[in-house]
Design an enzyme around this catalytic site. Structure first.
Site, PDB file in Angstrom:
ATOM      1  N   ASN A   9       0.866  -1.182   0.000  1.00  0.00           N
ATOM      2  CA  ASN A   9       0.000   0.000   0.000  1.00  0.00           C
ATOM      3  C   ASN A   9       0.902   1.232   0.000  1.00  0.00           C
ATOM      4  O   ASN A   9       1.489   1.568   1.015  1.00  0.00           O
ATOM      5  CB  ASN A   9      -0.894  -0.034   1.255  1.00  0.00           C
ATOM      6  CG  ASN A   9      -1.688   1.246   1.425  1.00  0.00           C
ATOM      7  OD1 ASN A   9      -1.779   2.062   0.498  1.00  0.00           O
ATOM      8  ND2 ASN A   9      -2.270   1.430   2.605  1.00  0.00           N
ATOM      9  N   LYS A  11       0.161   4.328  -0.342  1.00  0.00           N
ATOM     10  CA  LYS A  11      -0.428   5.562   0.211  1.00  0.00           C
ATOM     11  C   LYS A  11      -0.162   6.733  -0.750  1.00  0.00           C
ATOM     12  O   LYS A  11      -0.183   6.521  -1.954  1.00  0.00           O
ATOM     13  CB  LYS A  11       0.106   5.813   1.622  1.00  0.00           C
ATOM     14  CG  LYS A  11      -0.042   4.556   2.480  1.00  0.00           C
ATOM     15  CD  LYS A  11       0.123   4.767   3.935  1.00  0.00           C
ATOM     16  CE  LYS A  11      -0.082   3.429   4.647  1.00  0.00           C
ATOM     17  NZ  LYS A  11      -0.077   3.541   6.095  1.00  0.00           N
ATOM     18  N   HIS A  96      -9.548   1.309   4.765  1.00  0.00           N
ATOM     19  CA  HIS A  96      -8.264   1.529   5.452  1.00  0.00           C
ATOM     20  C   HIS A  96      -8.493   2.509   6.606  1.00  0.00           C
ATOM     21  O   HIS A  96      -9.267   3.453   6.484  1.00  0.00           O
ATOM     22  CB  HIS A  96      -7.229   2.084   4.466  1.00  0.00           C
ATOM     23  CG  HIS A  96      -5.853   2.089   5.050  1.00  0.00           C
ATOM     24  ND1 HIS A  96      -5.433   3.084   5.905  1.00  0.00           N
ATOM     25  CD2 HIS A  96      -4.834   1.211   4.950  1.00  0.00           C
ATOM     26  CE1 HIS A  96      -4.195   2.806   6.295  1.00  0.00           C
ATOM     27  NE2 HIS A  96      -3.813   1.673   5.731  1.00  0.00           N
ATOM     28  N   GLU A  98      -6.832   4.909   7.681  1.00  0.00           N
ATOM     29  CA  GLU A  98      -6.603   6.326   7.369  1.00  0.00           C
ATOM     30  C   GLU A  98      -7.826   6.929   6.695  1.00  0.00           C
ATOM     31  O   GLU A  98      -8.161   8.088   6.915  1.00  0.00           O
ATOM     32  CB  GLU A  98      -5.346   6.483   6.497  1.00  0.00           C
ATOM     33  CG  GLU A  98      -4.079   6.301   7.327  1.00  0.00           C
ATOM     34  CD  GLU A  98      -2.887   5.747   6.578  1.00  0.00           C
ATOM     35  OE1 GLU A  98      -2.868   5.773   5.334  1.00  0.00           O
ATOM     36  OE2 GLU A  98      -1.958   5.244   7.257  1.00  0.00           O
ATOM     37  N   GLU A 168      -5.465  -4.767  10.446  1.00  0.00           N
ATOM     38  CA  GLU A 168      -4.460  -3.725  10.655  1.00  0.00           C
ATOM     39  C   GLU A 168      -4.774  -2.974  11.941  1.00  0.00           C
ATOM     40  O   GLU A 168      -5.556  -2.016  11.929  1.00  0.00           O
ATOM     41  CB  GLU A 168      -4.478  -2.741   9.482  1.00  0.00           C
ATOM     42  CG  GLU A 168      -4.131  -3.364   8.156  1.00  0.00           C
ATOM     43  CD  GLU A 168      -3.518  -2.336   7.213  1.00  0.00           C
ATOM     44  OE1 GLU A 168      -2.422  -2.601   6.713  1.00  0.00           O
ATOM     45  OE2 GLU A 168      -4.111  -1.275   6.994  1.00  0.00           O
ATOM     46  N   GLY A 174       2.342   2.495  10.662  1.00  0.00           N
ATOM     47  CA  GLY A 174       3.289   3.594  10.511  1.00  0.00           C
ATOM     48  C   GLY A 174       3.963   4.002  11.811  1.00  0.00           C
ATOM     49  O   GLY A 174       4.581   5.054  11.901  1.00  0.00           O
ATOM     50  N   SER A 214       3.324  -1.928  10.215  1.00  0.00           N
ATOM     51  CA  SER A 214       4.775  -1.985  10.439  1.00  0.00           C
ATOM     52  C   SER A 214       5.399  -3.341  10.090  1.00  0.00           C
ATOM     53  O   SER A 214       6.314  -3.801  10.771  1.00  0.00           O
ATOM     54  CB  SER A 214       5.116  -1.574  11.876  1.00  0.00           C
ATOM     55  OG  SER A 214       4.678  -0.248  12.117  1.00  0.00           O
TER      56      SER A 214
HETATM   57  P1  PGA Z   1       2.791   0.462   7.524  1.00  0.00           P
HETATM   58  O1  PGA Z   1       1.338   0.665   6.864  1.00  0.00           O
HETATM   59  O2  PGA Z   1       3.336  -0.833   7.009  1.00  0.00           O
HETATM   60  O3  PGA Z   1       3.587   1.650   7.060  1.00  0.00           O
HETATM   61  O4  PGA Z   1       2.595   0.424   9.004  1.00  0.00           O
HETATM   62  C1  PGA Z   1       0.463  -0.405   6.683  1.00  0.00           C
HETATM   63  C2  PGA Z   1      -0.836   0.077   6.090  1.00  0.00           C
HETATM   64  O5  PGA Z   1      -1.298   1.161   6.466  1.00  0.00           O
HETATM   65  O6  PGA Z   1      -1.448  -0.608   5.238  1.00  0.00           O
END
Ligand code: PGA
Length: 252
Positions: A9, A11, A96, A98, A168, A174, A214
């Site tokens: 992903n 982003k 997601h 976010e 997640e 992140g 992460s």
């Molecule tokens: P990250 O993001 O691996 O940077 O923690 C995962 C995601 O949001 O899908």
């Protein structure tokens, strides 16, 4: 046997030029090798066409990060599923965290998007996960089950083969703070059981459940070897080809 599914992903990173260079490099890595893993990248909308062009005739699938549920109309700033299909996009991420937290997407909207995707024969990666506060209050399992039940409302059994669920935990995205493999496995097993309640054992046994939050080359093996974890949704570590590849090659 469920095939591992590793998706990157991206982003809001990687413009079309960067997408092409990433694609060239990734293709060199995967050229000529037989991989048992399914691989996808989810670039930002503007880079989707560059990605579908560069990964054309390769095993790498291209997914969008967001879609609108209507086929067309007066929806300024939105992109429809038929538009994505026309350039070879195979599916999209929905729900997601976010998008839920920054763009106020509700379970109802997530469900509309998911249904629109599968009705168009497109894949959907449904993201679910609790916040740190919810985990600390002992609500993680209820929150996740509720997101699954509401996210899959009215999705018919025949469409479930198009659905992947990504667990997640919001507190691990992140932040560099990964769920332990045991925590991730516990929730992914719970998700499989929740889907079994809705669709039966056969569907739930085939369901691909990813862990995200992460995931890095250093922790990928421990996570991906868990029984109920069938892949990873990788954010930060999917932006560099070498890191992304070493997650795909987690077996070493
Ligand atoms: P990250 O993001 O691996 O940077 O923690 C995962 C995601 O949001 O899908």
């Amino acid at each position: 046997m469920r095939k591992k599914f590793i998706a990157g992903n991206w982003k809001m990173f990687q413009n079309p030029h960067e997408t092409r260079s990433f694609g060239e490099e990734l293709k060199k890595y995967i050229y000529g090798r037989t991989t048992n893993e399914r691989i996808a990248v989810c670039p930002p909308a503007i880079s989707l066409e560059a990605a579908t062009e560069i990964f054309n005739n390769t095993a790498v699938e291209v997914f969008a990060q967001n879609i609108h549920f209507e086929r067309e109309g007066a929806f300024t700033g939105e992109i429809s599923i038929p538009m994505l299909k026309s350039i070879g996009v195979r599916g999209a991420i929905v729900g997601h965290s976010e998008r839920r937290s920054i763009f106020s997407e509700s379970d109802e909207l997530v469900n509309k998007k998911l249904k629109a995707l599968v009705e168009e024969d497109m894949q959907a990666i449904l993201c679910v996960g609790e916040t740190l506060e919810e985990r600390e209050q002992g609500k993680a399992f209820d929150i996740v089950e509720n997101q699954i039940v509401r996210g899959l409302e009215e999705v018919i059994l025949d469409h479930m083969s198009l659905v992947t669920i990504a667990y997640e935990p919001v507190w691990a995205i992140g932040t560099g703070r990964t769920a332990t493999p045991e925590q991730a496995e516990e929730m992914c097993a719970f998700i499989r059981a929740a889907v079994a309640k809705l669709y039966g054992e056969e569907i739930s046994e085939e369901l691909i459940i990813q862990y995200g939050g992460s995931v890095k080359p250093q922790n990928a093996k421990d996570i991906l070897e868990q029984e109920n974890i069938d892949g990873a949704l990788v954010g930060g570590a999917s932006l560099k080809v070498a890191e992304f590849m070493s997650i795909i090659d987690y077996k070493g």
